[in-house]
Design an enzyme around this catalytic site. Sequence first.
Site, PDB file in Angstrom:
ATOM      1  N   HIS A 136      67.345  17.287   7.206  1.00  0.00           N
ATOM      2  CA  HIS A 136      65.915  17.578   7.033  1.00  0.00           C
ATOM      3  C   HIS A 136      65.251  16.872   5.841  1.00  0.00           C
ATOM      4  CE1 HIS A 136      67.065  20.823   4.185  1.00  0.00           C
ATOM      5  NE2 HIS A 136      65.852  20.671   3.706  1.00  0.00           N
ATOM      6  N   HIS A 148      65.543  16.301  -2.555  1.00  0.00           N
ATOM      7  CA  HIS A 148      65.569  17.655  -3.139  1.00  0.00           C
ATOM      8  C   HIS A 148      66.880  18.403  -2.902  1.00  0.00           C
ATOM      9  CE1 HIS A 148      64.149  19.067   0.910  1.00  0.00           C
ATOM     10  NE2 HIS A 148      64.654  20.244   0.549  1.00  0.00           N
ATOM     11  N   ASP A 175      60.222  21.049   2.824  1.00  0.00           N
ATOM     12  CA  ASP A 175      61.053  21.326   4.004  1.00  0.00           C
ATOM     13  C   ASP A 175      60.379  20.912   5.303  1.00  0.00           C
ATOM     14  OD1 ASP A 175      63.415  22.158   2.912  1.00  0.00           O
ATOM     15  OD2 ASP A 175      62.915  24.294   2.908  1.00  0.00           O
ATOM     16  N   LYS A 207      62.235  20.199   8.516  1.00  0.00           N
ATOM     17  CA  LYS A 207      62.791  21.248   9.394  1.00  0.00           C
ATOM     18  C   LYS A 207      61.920  21.457  10.629  1.00  0.00           C
ATOM     19  CE  LYS A 207      65.436  23.818   5.973  1.00  0.00           C
ATOM     20  NZ  LYS A 207      65.503  25.013   5.129  1.00  0.00           N
TER      21      LYS A 207
HETATM   22 FE   FE2 Z   1      65.374  21.924   1.877  1.00  0.00          FE
END
Ligand code: FE2
Length: 277
Positions: free
Chosen positions: A170, A194, A142, A145
């Site tokens: 993201h 993902h 992540d 982000k």
């Molecule tokens: Fe994610």
Amino acid sequence: MAREEKRRPSASNTFKLWLVALIFFLTFFHLYAINRYPQTKVVSNEVLLGLVLVLVGYLWVQELRDRERLQAINQALIKAQRQLEQAELATITTLVLTEEAKDPYVRGHSRRVTRCAIGIAEELGLKERERKIIERAGILHDIGKVGISDAILHKPDKLNNEEWAIIKKHPQRGAEILEPLQFLKEEKEMIRHHHERIDGRGYPDGLKGGEIPLGARILAVADTFDAMNSERSYRKPLPEDVIISELKNACGSQLDPRIVTAFLDLLKKKPSLWERN
Ligand SMILES: [Fe+2]
């Protein structure tokens, strides 16, 4: 002392070229003398052969020393490159975990996803190298982000379409952030994909089934599980039976059935994966 000895440069290339020229000169001079003055022995064959052998032997030893020195330099460079890669990875990981720590609802998310993803990889019998790649991708999945405003990330209410569109970027942003790091090639692919779905309705590229990298499919299961098993500002963690049922329902549409099956088996073997700390 011995190390200093190894580092001492061998003969220069110019000197070696002069020696090669000398060998040629001696050989041609000897051949010329034999033809021109067949009755006179200017230099005996044995002496010339001995001299040439000494020179060739000297050059050979110098080449061996050069090769050894180059190998030592090469190994030192590889080691330095690995240390640099580790330092870069540690810096980025710290950035991700620091960003995550700001939000109590996602704190620890990347570590928990990684823990589950590694467990699934073991359950599927993946090799050590593949497990390491999945581990790095899990921690960084992540990273895209980072840079999204807290007003969107920590918004207690439902996101509007515009905010949701930002969040959906993201995975792509994560891969772009890591683009300069050549050694994370496979990790970048997993991070980018993902949020793909088995049925092709995911993002950013709408890949389906086996088009999605295996590591990304594993991360998707681990990520989905942790999202349902974590508290949000608008709800408590879902009950265990609901989470299991949701994972089964997502088989073949959102998630890869083979990976969900492996994960459900893993949850039975390792109930500690339900823990949220
Ligand atoms: Fe994610």
